[in-house]
Design a protein around this motif. Structure first.
Motif, PDB file in Angstrom:
ATOM      1  N   ARG A 120       0.823  -1.206   0.000  1.00  0.00           N
ATOM      2  CA  ARG A 120       0.000   0.000   0.000  1.00  0.00           C
ATOM      3  C   ARG A 120       0.857   1.256   0.000  1.00  0.00           C
ATOM      4  O   ARG A 120       0.561   2.223  -0.700  1.00  0.00           O
ATOM      5  N   THR A 121       1.939   1.259   0.761  1.00  0.00           N
ATOM      6  CA  THR A 121       2.829   2.413   0.808  1.00  0.00           C
ATOM      7  C   THR A 121       3.417   2.681  -0.571  1.00  0.00           C
ATOM      8  O   THR A 121       3.488   3.822  -1.008  1.00  0.00           O
ATOM      9  N   GLY A 122       3.831   1.649  -1.262  1.00  0.00           N
ATOM     10  CA  GLY A 122       4.395   1.794  -2.599  1.00  0.00           C
ATOM     11  C   GLY A 122       3.388   2.369  -3.576  1.00  0.00           C
ATOM     12  O   GLY A 122       3.710   3.224  -4.388  1.00  0.00           O
ATOM     13  N   ARG A 123       2.125   1.879  -3.491  1.00  0.00           N
ATOM     14  CA  ARG A 123       1.090   2.404  -4.387  1.00  0.00           C
ATOM     15  C   ARG A 123       0.815   3.860  -4.083  1.00  0.00           C
ATOM     16  O   ARG A 123       0.668   4.672  -4.982  1.00  0.00           O
ATOM     17  N   SER A 124       0.740   4.213  -2.799  1.00  0.00           N
ATOM     18  CA  SER A 124       0.479   5.604  -2.410  1.00  0.00           C
ATOM     19  C   SER A 124       1.612   6.504  -2.861  1.00  0.00           C
ATOM     20  O   SER A 124       1.385   7.584  -3.397  1.00  0.00           O
ATOM     21  N   ALA A 125       2.847   6.051  -2.648  1.00  0.00           N
ATOM     22  CA  ALA A 125       3.995   6.852  -3.064  1.00  0.00           C
ATOM     23  C   ALA A 125       3.999   7.022  -4.572  1.00  0.00           C
ATOM     24  O   ALA A 125       4.269   8.106  -5.084  1.00  0.00           O
TER      25      ALA A 125
ATOM     26  N   PHE B   5      11.915   1.306  -9.520  1.00  0.00           N
ATOM     27  CA  PHE B   5      12.988   1.609  -8.572  1.00  0.00           C
ATOM     28  C   PHE B   5      12.414   2.242  -7.314  1.00  0.00           C
ATOM     29  O   PHE B   5      12.742   1.853  -6.198  1.00  0.00           O
ATOM     30  N   ILE B   6      11.509   3.206  -7.465  1.00  0.00           N
ATOM     31  CA  ILE B   6      10.893   3.890  -6.332  1.00  0.00           C
ATOM     32  C   ILE B   6      10.009   2.931  -5.542  1.00  0.00           C
ATOM     33  O   ILE B   6      10.052   2.895  -4.316  1.00  0.00           O
ATOM     34  N   ASP B   7       9.215   2.136  -6.251  1.00  0.00           N
ATOM     35  CA  ASP B   7       8.334   1.188  -5.566  1.00  0.00           C
ATOM     36  C   ASP B   7       9.141   0.180  -4.755  1.00  0.00           C
ATOM     37  O   ASP B   7       8.724  -0.199  -3.653  1.00  0.00           O
ATOM     38  N   GLY B   8      10.296  -0.207  -5.248  1.00  0.00           N
ATOM     39  CA  GLY B   8      11.131  -1.161  -4.548  1.00  0.00           C
ATOM     40  C   GLY B   8      11.864  -0.569  -3.365  1.00  0.00           C
ATOM     41  O   GLY B   8      12.299  -1.280  -2.469  1.00  0.00           O
ATOM     42  N   ALA B   9      11.974   0.764  -3.318  1.00  0.00           N
ATOM     43  CA  ALA B   9      12.699   1.419  -2.236  1.00  0.00           C
ATOM     44  C   ALA B   9      11.816   1.633  -1.011  1.00  0.00           C
ATOM     45  O   ALA B   9      12.311   1.933   0.055  1.00  0.00           O
ATOM     46  N   GLY B  10      10.477   1.515  -1.174  1.00  0.00           N
ATOM     47  CA  GLY B  10       9.575   1.825  -0.070  1.00  0.00           C
ATOM     48  C   GLY B  10       9.267   0.729   0.792  1.00  0.00           C
ATOM     49  O   GLY B  10       9.460  -0.103   1.415  1.00  0.00           O
TER      50      GLY B  10
END
Length: 132
Positions: free
Chosen positions: A3-8, A127-132
């Motif tokens: 969920r955090t990745g989707r929100s970000a 890359f961003i989704d994997g960092a969260g």
């Protein structure tokens, strides 16, 4: 994706879309308009916009990135704003075609993604989704 990745990702996409407009006006100053320009740089014939900050590793220096003058006055012939230059660095795990780190030093460098319209390049989003 969590969920955090989707929100970000959703917030990042919205921010990129707003930045793609380059300038935003505020008409609540007695009839005049004030604006601020997007944080846009060019490097190696590509345009890059800053993105949500995530942890990343700065690689080797690639060269010089240039920030064109901000024309937030609407006067297309205004040339008194200087062009800004700083360093462009490789981002570990990403091609410079899709993202670079930009700043005076590696420690100060921020993540910038290739400006390709309203969406981030898929490699940068992953890359961003994997960092969260």
């Amino acid at each position: 994706m969590n969920r955090t990745g989707r929100s970000a990702g959703a917030l990042l996409s919205a921010a990129l879309l707003m930045a793609a407009a380059a300038c935003t006006a505020d008409g609540d100053n007695g009839g005049g308009a004030s604006a601020s320009c997007a944080n846009l740089f060019t490097y190696d014939d590509h345009s890059y916009l800053d993105v949500q900050q995530v942890d990343f590793t700065v690689g080797r220096k690639l060269g010089v990135a240039t920030q064109p003058p901000c024309n937030d006055t609407g006067q297309s012939d205004r040339t008194d704003e200087p062009t800004t230059t700083t360093n462009a660095y490789k981002v570990a795990g990403l091609s410079p075609e899709v993202a670079v780190a930009i700043g005076d030093t590696p420690k100060e460098a921020l993540l910038f993604a290739a400006h390709t319209g309203a969406d981030l390049p898929p490699e940068v989003q992953k890359f961003i989704d994997g960092a969260g």
